[in-house]
Design a protein around this motif. Structure first.
Motif, short mmCIF file in Angstrom:
data_model
loop_
_atom_site.label_atom_id
_atom_site.label_comp_id
_atom_site.label_asym_id
_atom_site.label_seq_id
_atom_site.Cartn_x
_atom_site.Cartn_y
_atom_site.Cartn_z
N LEU A 159 20.11 19.18 -72.39
CA LEU A 159 20.23 19.30 -71.46
C LEU A 159 18.43 19.46 -70.38
N TYR A 167 18.63 16.24 -61.31
CA TYR A 167 18.84 16.97 -62.48
C TYR A 167 19.44 17.79 -61.54
N ARG A 180 24.04 18.52 -61.87
CA ARG A 180 24.32 19.89 -62.36
C ARG A 180 25.14 20.32 -61.37
N ALA A 219 28.30 18.23 -62.60
CA ALA A 219 29.27 18.62 -63.90
C ALA A 219 29.45 20.39 -63.83
N VAL A 263 29.19 16.52 -69.68
CA VAL A 263 27.91 16.23 -70.39
C VAL A 263 27.86 15.98 -71.06
N GLU A 264 29.02 15.59 -71.99
CA GLU A 264 28.80 14.61 -72.73
C GLU A 264 29.04 13.64 -72.00
N SER A 296 26.02 11.94 -70.42
CA SER A 296 25.52 11.42 -71.84
C SER A 296 25.07 10.98 -72.16
#
Length: 92
Positions: A51, A63, A67, A70, A76-77, A80
């Motif tokens: 992160l 970000y 955020r 998310a 996150v996965e 990313s």
């Protein structure tokens, strides 16, 4: 299709220095080019601070936007994976 994907499909090298971006949940996130990729983000990733690496890559404003969208580890996965695909990192 990302510039990397177009380059792979056409057999031509990907352009350098251009802006990269990921569209996720209706928001566009810009990413640094390979030439401008922060070394600090690579170090954070190597230390297992995923992160923190993402925050460095996106910058504080993006970000915060990410955020706000998310809420889970799966988010996150997913994000990313899209970022790393666009940057040309990870397994191919």
């Amino acid at each position: 299709m990302s510039s990397r994907q177009r380059a792979e499909a056409s057999g031509k090298p990907a352009p350098t220095g251009g802006e990269l971006a990921v569209l996720w949940r209706g928001k566009r996130f810009t990413l640094p080019s390979a030439e401008q990729f922060p070394l600090e983000a690579l170090e954070a990733e190597e230390d297992g601070r995923h992160l923190a690496a993402l925050r460095i890559i996106l910058g504080d404003a993006q970000y915060r936007t990410w955020r706000s969208l998310a809420a889970t580890a799966a988010d996150v996965e997913d994000f990313s994976t899209k970022v790393m695909r666009e940057l040309g990192r990870g397994n191919r």
